[in-house]
Design a protein around this motif. Structure first.
Motif, PDB file in Angstrom:
ATOM      1  N   GLY A  84       0.785  -1.226   0.000  1.00 23.41           N
ATOM      2  CA  GLY A  84       0.000   0.000   0.000  1.00 23.41           C
ATOM      3  C   GLY A  84       0.818   1.278   0.000  1.00 23.41           C
ATOM      4  O   GLY A  84       0.262   2.365  -0.102  1.00 23.41           O
ATOM      5  N   LEU A  85       2.133   1.180   0.099  1.00 26.91           N
ATOM      6  CA  LEU A  85       2.999   2.360   0.090  1.00 26.91           C
ATOM      7  C   LEU A  85       3.186   2.849  -1.344  1.00 26.91           C
ATOM      8  O   LEU A  85       3.441   2.062  -2.240  1.00 26.91           O
ATOM      9  CB  LEU A  85       4.361   2.016   0.706  1.00 26.91           C
ATOM     10  N   TYR A  86       3.046   4.167  -1.543  1.00 29.78           N
ATOM     11  CA  TYR A  86       3.283   4.725  -2.872  1.00 29.78           C
ATOM     12  C   TYR A  86       3.767   6.166  -2.775  1.00 29.78           C
ATOM     13  O   TYR A  86       3.599   6.833  -1.752  1.00 29.78           O
ATOM     14  CB  TYR A  86       2.041   4.628  -3.756  1.00 29.78           C
ATOM     15  N   LEU A  87       4.396   6.611  -3.858  1.00 28.42           N
ATOM     16  CA  LEU A  87       4.850   7.991  -3.989  1.00 28.42           C
ATOM     17  C   LEU A  87       3.913   8.684  -4.959  1.00 28.42           C
ATOM     18  O   LEU A  87       3.775   8.266  -6.112  1.00 28.42           O
ATOM     19  CB  LEU A  87       6.287   8.036  -4.516  1.00 28.42           C
ATOM     20  N   LEU A  88       3.251   9.745  -4.493  1.00 26.71           N
ATOM     21  CA  LEU A  88       2.381  10.543  -5.354  1.00 26.71           C
ATOM     22  C   LEU A  88       3.223  11.652  -5.969  1.00 26.71           C
ATOM     23  O   LEU A  88       3.826  12.456  -5.254  1.00 26.71           O
ATOM     24  CB  LEU A  88       1.225  11.144  -4.557  1.00 26.71           C
ATOM     25  N   VAL A  89       3.293  11.682  -7.293  1.00 25.18           N
ATOM     26  CA  VAL A  89       4.031  12.714  -8.019  1.00 25.18           C
ATOM     27  C   VAL A  89       2.996  13.631  -8.656  1.00 25.18           C
ATOM     28  O   VAL A  89       2.204  13.201  -9.494  1.00 25.18           O
ATOM     29  CB  VAL A  89       4.958  12.096  -9.097  1.00 25.18           C
ATOM     30  N   GLU A  90       3.013  14.896  -8.236  1.00 27.41           N
ATOM     31  CA  GLU A  90       2.014  15.847  -8.704  1.00 27.41           C
ATOM     32  C   GLU A  90       2.551  16.691  -9.865  1.00 27.41           C
ATOM     33  O   GLU A  90       3.758  16.794 -10.062  1.00 27.41           O
ATOM     34  CB  GLU A  90       1.587  16.751  -7.558  1.00 27.41           C
ATOM     35  N   THR A  91       1.640  17.293 -10.597  1.00 27.03           N
ATOM     36  CA  THR A  91       2.009  18.073 -11.778  1.00 27.03           C
ATOM     37  C   THR A  91       2.904  19.256 -11.440  1.00 27.03           C
ATOM     38  O   THR A  91       3.704  19.689 -12.264  1.00 27.03           O
ATOM     39  CB  THR A  91       0.757  18.589 -12.507  1.00 27.03           C
ATOM     40  N   ASP A  92       2.813  19.779 -10.216  1.00 28.88           N
ATOM     41  CA  ASP A  92       3.636  20.931  -9.824  1.00 28.88           C
ATOM     42  C   ASP A  92       5.010  20.508  -9.306  1.00 28.88           C
ATOM     43  O   ASP A  92       5.797  21.349  -8.879  1.00 28.88           O
ATOM     44  CB  ASP A  92       2.915  21.790  -8.786  1.00 28.88           C
ATOM     45  N   GLY A  93       5.291  19.204  -9.334  1.00 30.01           N
ATOM     46  CA  GLY A  93       6.591  18.704  -8.908  1.00 30.01           C
ATOM     47  C   GLY A  93       6.638  18.204  -7.482  1.00 30.01           C
ATOM     48  O   GLY A  93       7.639  17.617  -7.068  1.00 30.01           O
ATOM     49  N   ASN A  94       5.591  18.442  -6.699  1.00 25.74           N
ATOM     50  CA  ASN A  94       5.554  17.919  -5.337  1.00 25.74           C
ATOM     51  C   ASN A  94       5.504  16.400  -5.364  1.00 25.74           C
ATOM     52  O   ASN A  94       4.801  15.802  -6.183  1.00 25.74           O
ATOM     53  CB  ASN A  94       4.339  18.447  -4.569  1.00 25.74           C
TER      54      ASN A  94
END
Length: 83
Positions: free
Chosen positions: A25-35
């Motif tokens: 269930g662990l994941y890295l969320l990569v957002e459009t603004d680079g966060n």
């Protein structure tokens, strides 16, 4: 397949937010603004829930995995409690 440090380091923003899944269930969320934010998804009482573990790179892949091992996900205990 488990993420590597290189996968995390090379995660670039795209036109749409996306997730890089690790394990349990662990994941890295990569957002459009680079966060980039580490999150943990789980089910409690039949409902999907998400815990935010912290921002990347302040929270590393290895530290996010350590946090995951501290969180006990079992009913009826809520996983927001870290022991």
């Amino acid at each position: 397949m488990a993420l590597t440090s290189a996968d995390v380091r090379n995660a670039e923003p795209l036109q749409k937010d996306y997730k890089l899944h690790d394990d349990k269930g662990l994941y890295l969320l990569v957002e459009t603004d680079g966060n980039r934010t580490w999150k943990l998804s789980y089910r409690f009482d039949g409902r999907s829930k998400v815990i935010t573990l912290g921002p990347c790179p302040e929270v590393t892949l290895s530290f996010a995995r350590q946090l995951l091992s501290l969180i006990h996900i079992s009913e009826p205990t809520r996983p927001e409690r870290i022991s």
